[in-house]
Motif scaffolding. Structure first.
Motif, PDB file in Angstrom:
ATOM      1  N   ASP A  22       0.820  -1.201   0.000  1.00  0.00           N
ATOM      2  CA  ASP A  22       0.000   0.000   0.000  1.00  0.00           C
ATOM      3  C   ASP A  22       0.858   1.255   0.000  1.00  0.00           C
ATOM      4  OD1 ASP A  22      -2.769  -1.247   2.021  1.00  0.00           O
ATOM      5  OD2 ASP A  22      -2.362  -1.348  -0.116  1.00  0.00           O
ATOM      6  N   ASP A  23       2.070   1.175   0.538  1.00  0.00           N
ATOM      7  CA  ASP A  23       2.946   2.338   0.516  1.00  0.00           C
ATOM      8  C   ASP A  23       3.201   2.802  -0.911  1.00  0.00           C
ATOM      9  OD1 ASP A  23       3.134   2.551   3.212  1.00  0.00           O
ATOM     10  OD2 ASP A  23       5.099   1.632   3.396  1.00  0.00           O
ATOM     11  N   THR A  24       3.367   1.870  -1.826  1.00  0.00           N
ATOM     12  CA  THR A  24       3.596   2.247  -3.215  1.00  0.00           C
ATOM     13  C   THR A  24       2.374   2.943  -3.781  1.00  0.00           C
ATOM     14  OG1 THR A  24       5.094   0.380  -3.506  1.00  0.00           O
ATOM     15  CG2 THR A  24       4.202   1.378  -5.496  1.00  0.00           C
ATOM     16  N   LEU A  25       1.202   2.426  -3.464  1.00  0.00           N
ATOM     17  CA  LEU A  25      -0.025   3.058  -3.948  1.00  0.00           C
ATOM     18  C   LEU A  25      -0.172   4.463  -3.359  1.00  0.00           C
ATOM     19  CD1 LEU A  25      -2.560   2.681  -5.634  1.00  0.00           C
ATOM     20  CD2 LEU A  25      -3.682   1.704  -3.630  1.00  0.00           C
ATOM     21  N   VAL A  26       0.111   4.609  -2.061  1.00  0.00           N
ATOM     22  CA  VAL A  26       0.044   5.926  -1.430  1.00  0.00           C
ATOM     23  C   VAL A  26       1.040   6.877  -2.093  1.00  0.00           C
ATOM     24  CG1 VAL A  26       0.412   7.198   0.721  1.00  0.00           C
ATOM     25  CG2 VAL A  26      -0.776   5.015   0.767  1.00  0.00           C
ATOM     26  N   LEU A  27       2.236   6.385  -2.377  1.00  0.00           N
ATOM     27  CA  LEU A  27       3.248   7.221  -3.026  1.00  0.00           C
ATOM     28  C   LEU A  27       2.791   7.682  -4.403  1.00  0.00           C
ATOM     29  CD1 LEU A  27       6.631   5.497  -2.126  1.00  0.00           C
ATOM     30  CD2 LEU A  27       5.961   7.834  -1.585  1.00  0.00           C
ATOM     31  N   LEU A  28       2.168   6.777  -5.157  1.00  0.00           N
ATOM     32  CA  LEU A  28       1.681   7.164  -6.477  1.00  0.00           C
ATOM     33  C   LEU A  28       0.661   8.299  -6.361  1.00  0.00           C
ATOM     34  CD1 LEU A  28       1.302   3.748  -8.342  1.00  0.00           C
ATOM     35  CD2 LEU A  28       2.582   5.729  -9.147  1.00  0.00           C
ATOM     36  N   PHE A  29      -0.262   8.166  -5.438  1.00  0.00           N
ATOM     37  CA  PHE A  29      -1.253   9.224  -5.248  1.00  0.00           C
ATOM     38  C   PHE A  29      -0.591  10.523  -4.784  1.00  0.00           C
ATOM     39  CE2 PHE A  29      -4.446   5.801  -5.152  1.00  0.00           C
ATOM     40  CZ  PHE A  29      -5.446   6.389  -5.913  1.00  0.00           C
ATOM     41  N   LEU A  36       2.522  -2.868 -11.548  1.00  0.00           N
ATOM     42  CA  LEU A  36       2.463  -2.740 -10.098  1.00  0.00           C
ATOM     43  C   LEU A  36       1.101  -2.213  -9.660  1.00  0.00           C
ATOM     44  CD1 LEU A  36       3.850  -2.740  -7.326  1.00  0.00           C
ATOM     45  CD2 LEU A  36       4.771  -0.485  -7.876  1.00  0.00           C
ATOM     46  N   LEU A  37       0.610  -1.208 -10.348  1.00  0.00           N
ATOM     47  CA  LEU A  37      -0.688  -0.638 -10.010  1.00  0.00           C
ATOM     48  C   LEU A  37      -1.803  -1.666 -10.227  1.00  0.00           C
ATOM     49  CD1 LEU A  37      -1.938   2.024  -9.043  1.00  0.00           C
ATOM     50  CD2 LEU A  37      -2.203   2.692 -11.436  1.00  0.00           C
ATOM     51  N   HIS A  38      -1.676  -2.470 -11.277  1.00  0.00           N
ATOM     52  CA  HIS A  38      -2.680  -3.512 -11.547  1.00  0.00           C
ATOM     53  C   HIS A  38      -2.681  -4.566 -10.446  1.00  0.00           C
ATOM     54  CE1 HIS A  38      -5.350  -6.147 -13.641  1.00  0.00           C
ATOM     55  NE2 HIS A  38      -4.438  -7.062 -13.882  1.00  0.00           N
ATOM     56  N   ARG A  39      -1.506  -4.901  -9.915  1.00  0.00           N
ATOM     57  CA  ARG A  39      -1.450  -5.860  -8.803  1.00  0.00           C
ATOM     58  C   ARG A  39      -2.097  -5.279  -7.545  1.00  0.00           C
ATOM     59  NH1 ARG A  39       3.942  -6.874 -10.494  1.00  0.00           N
ATOM     60  NH2 ARG A  39       4.764  -5.721  -8.702  1.00  0.00           N
ATOM     61  N   LEU A  40      -1.915  -3.977  -7.344  1.00  0.00           N
ATOM     62  CA  LEU A  40      -2.479  -3.335  -6.159  1.00  0.00           C
ATOM     63  C   LEU A  40      -3.980  -3.119  -6.279  1.00  0.00           C
ATOM     64  CD1 LEU A  40       0.305  -0.649  -5.580  1.00  0.00           C
ATOM     65  CD2 LEU A  40      -0.048  -2.730  -4.254  1.00  0.00           C
ATOM     66  N   LEU A  41      -4.453  -2.889  -7.504  1.00  0.00           N
ATOM     67  CA  LEU A  41      -5.871  -2.596  -7.740  1.00  0.00           C
ATOM     68  C   LEU A  41      -6.410  -3.512  -8.846  1.00  0.00           C
ATOM     69  CD1 LEU A  41      -5.643   1.319  -7.734  1.00  0.00           C
ATOM     70  CD2 LEU A  41      -6.454  -0.134  -5.864  1.00  0.00           C
ATOM     71  N   PRO A  42      -6.468  -4.822  -8.603  1.00  0.00           N
ATOM     72  CA  PRO A  42      -6.847  -5.757  -9.668  1.00  0.00           C
ATOM     73  C   PRO A  42      -8.278  -5.598 -10.151  1.00  0.00           C
ATOM     74  CG  PRO A  42      -6.763  -6.872  -7.538  1.00  0.00           C
ATOM     75  CD  PRO A  42      -6.194  -5.511  -7.320  1.00  0.00           C
ATOM     76  N   GLY A  43      -9.140  -4.974  -9.364  1.00  0.00           N
ATOM     77  CA  GLY A  43     -10.528  -4.827  -9.774  1.00  0.00           C
ATOM     78  C   GLY A  43     -10.822  -3.565 -10.559  1.00  0.00           C
ATOM     79  N   GLU A  44      -9.819  -2.702 -10.749  1.00  0.00           N
ATOM     80  CA  GLU A  44     -10.023  -1.448 -11.480  1.00  0.00           C
ATOM     81  C   GLU A  44      -9.857  -1.686 -12.978  1.00  0.00           C
ATOM     82  OE1 GLU A  44     -10.967   1.493 -10.639  1.00  0.00           O
ATOM     83  OE2 GLU A  44     -10.978   1.343  -8.445  1.00  0.00           O
ATOM     84  N   GLY A  45     -10.969  -1.573 -13.708  1.00  0.00           N
ATOM     85  CA  GLY A  45     -10.933  -1.857 -15.137  1.00  0.00           C
ATOM     86  C   GLY A  45     -10.019  -0.941 -15.928  1.00  0.00           C
ATOM     87  N   GLU A  46      -9.958   0.329 -15.549  1.00  0.00           N
ATOM     88  CA  GLU A  46      -9.125   1.260 -16.296  1.00  0.00           C
ATOM     89  C   GLU A  46      -7.640   1.017 -16.054  1.00  0.00           C
ATOM     90  OE1 GLU A  46     -10.197   4.412 -18.646  1.00  0.00           O
ATOM     91  OE2 GLU A  46     -10.640   2.280 -18.847  1.00  0.00           O
ATOM     92  N   VAL A  47      -7.285   0.509 -14.884  1.00  0.00           N
ATOM     93  CA  VAL A  47      -5.889   0.143 -14.636  1.00  0.00           C
ATOM     94  C   VAL A  47      -5.504  -1.012 -15.556  1.00  0.00           C
ATOM     95  CG1 VAL A  47      -4.241  -0.730 -12.938  1.00  0.00           C
ATOM     96  CG2 VAL A  47      -5.959   0.956 -12.256  1.00  0.00           C
TER      97      VAL A  47
END
Length: 430
Positions: A115-122, A229-240
């Protein structure tokens, strides 16, 4: 340098890029002050890049990086000026869940928190930042690239890029950004910014806006890595999933886009046996799994269009009516001049060049197309297909003057020169 040593250095580089966001996330959660922690991580990455190829990768590389980065922070904070900066800024980035300072080993031994990577991206794509700053900060803080590498990728002086990154970190701090995911109501919009930044990174790598090279494989590779990496963190997001598929299906054609001398080969003339079948298969699988299962978005639609191109055995067998239909949907979901430009090409291929030129004419008064060569380049292509050689040549030349990309300048000028040879001689009585 021996091949084994080169491979070892590449493995170390990949490892450092993988670990960089985890180390930065741990430091920011513990200490706050994103800007100071990011500088410390860069120091640690540099030290690792110098030492590990010689001394070997340590048994616990993440702990090693945390230790070195932590020492760098301590050294910085020992100076009086740094203490003053800390007092002024620590409140702005006070983390919501700071780890207890009395248990540093707990942080060193805990498993990597994705989640740290996802937070960093945001955080790096904070709306207070301009798109160029979002892009640069993402590549440095999440991608693990050095300022020198980022500056080289975008053909700007290193001092300019360093200043851009420094100002971006100051803006994040002054905006009061916290090291946490944005609230749920804001998350979808902020995710759109993250995807757009990764899309910009990929596009700049796939067709560089200036300079001698048509593409930069380091940028496209980094964009794909971060999208994975983003797809692994948010596998349910279609746009990712759609963005990752679009990147894979597009990048799969890279080896066929230029000749040995670096000259551009248009899509219709590319040797399709050079396309990356593995990348195409992965992209097609993503499109198949995603389309129809989640609300459709622009990246999914663009991936579907790329899939139709990649599935065609030859250029002549491309299903242009299907591509046109997808562009019609895309124009409703995400209208804009770039979509209209691509839709004009599909319309011309499906219903003739004059139909495409008529749609293209709707963009002549659009100020957003005033500073890009693509409108004139597409117009030239469609005029050539329509048999209007003289007008096509003029459009090719105008497009060549408008682009800063050397390969595109050469390609467009060569197309104009070829048409000049084919053009009928001027009427002496005229």
């Amino acid at each position: 340098m021996a091949a084994g040593a080169v491979n070892a250095e590449h493995r170390i580089e990949d490892l450092l890029r993988e670990l960089a966001p985890h180390v930065l996330g741990t430091l920011v959660r513990r200490h706050g002050q994103f800007d100071a922690c990011e500088d410390a991580v860069q120091e640690a990455l540099l030290a690792a890049a110098l030492q590990w190829p010689v001394e070997g990768v340590p048994d616990r590389p993440r702990s090693w990086l945390l230790t070195v980065a932590g020492r760098s922070l301590v050294d910085e904070w020992r100076s009086e000026s740094a203490r003053r900066r800390r007092e002024e800024t620590v409140a702005a980035l006070e983390p919501a869940g700071r780890e207890p300072a009395a248990d540093p080993q707990g942080a060193f031994h805990r498993p990597a928190d994705q989640d740290d990577t996802l937070v960093l991206l945001f955080l790096c794509c904070h709306p207070a930042l301009s798109p160029p700053s979002q892009l640069a900060l993402t590549l440095r803080a999440v991608g693990g690239l050095t300022t020198t590498e980022i500056a080289a990728a975008f053909l700007v002086p290193e001092a300019t890029m360093a200043q851009r990154i420094s100002r971006a970190k100051q803006r994040v701090r002054s905006a009061g950004a916290r090291f946490e995911l944005p609230p749920e109501p804001e998350r979808a919009e902020r995710l759109g910014v993250v995807l757009h930044v990764l899309y910009l990174v990929f596009n700049e790598g796939y067709t560089t806006s200036s300079g001698p090279a048509l593409h930069r494989a380091d940028l496209t590779g980094e964009a794909i890595r971060l999208a994975r990496l983003l797809h692994r963190l948010l596998p349910g997001e279609g746009e990712v999933a759609g963005l990752l598929a679009l990147m894979l299906l597009t990048d799969a054609r890279r080896a066929a886009r230029t000749n040995a001398d670096g000259s551009i080969v248009p899509l219709a003339e590319q040797r399709r046996e050079l396309w990356d079948a593995t990348g195409i298969a992965e992209g097609l699988a993503l499109v198949t799994r995603t389309l129809g299962t989640v609300p459709v978005g622009p990246y999914q639609l663009q991936a579907a269009i790329a899939a139709v191109h990649d599935e065609a055995p030859t250029a002549g067998e491309t299903d242009w009516p299907q591509i046109l239909a997808l562009y019609e949907v895309l124009a409703q979901v995400a209208p804009g001049p770039v979509v209209t430009l691509s839709r004009a090409v599909a319309l011309a291929m499906a219903h003739g060049p004059r139909a495409g030129l008529a749609l293209l004419g709707t963009l002549d008064a659009d100020d957003r197309m005033a500073h890009t060569h693509r409108l004139e380049a597409v117009r030239a292509h469609l005029l050539e297909r329509a048999g209007d050689t003289l007008a096509a040549r003029e459009s090719y030349l105008r497009a060549a003057r408008m682009t800063a990309s050397v390969p595109e300048q050469r390609y467009l000028a060569l197309r104009a020169a070829r048409l000049h040879q084919l053009a009928p001689p001027a009427d002496p009585a005229g």
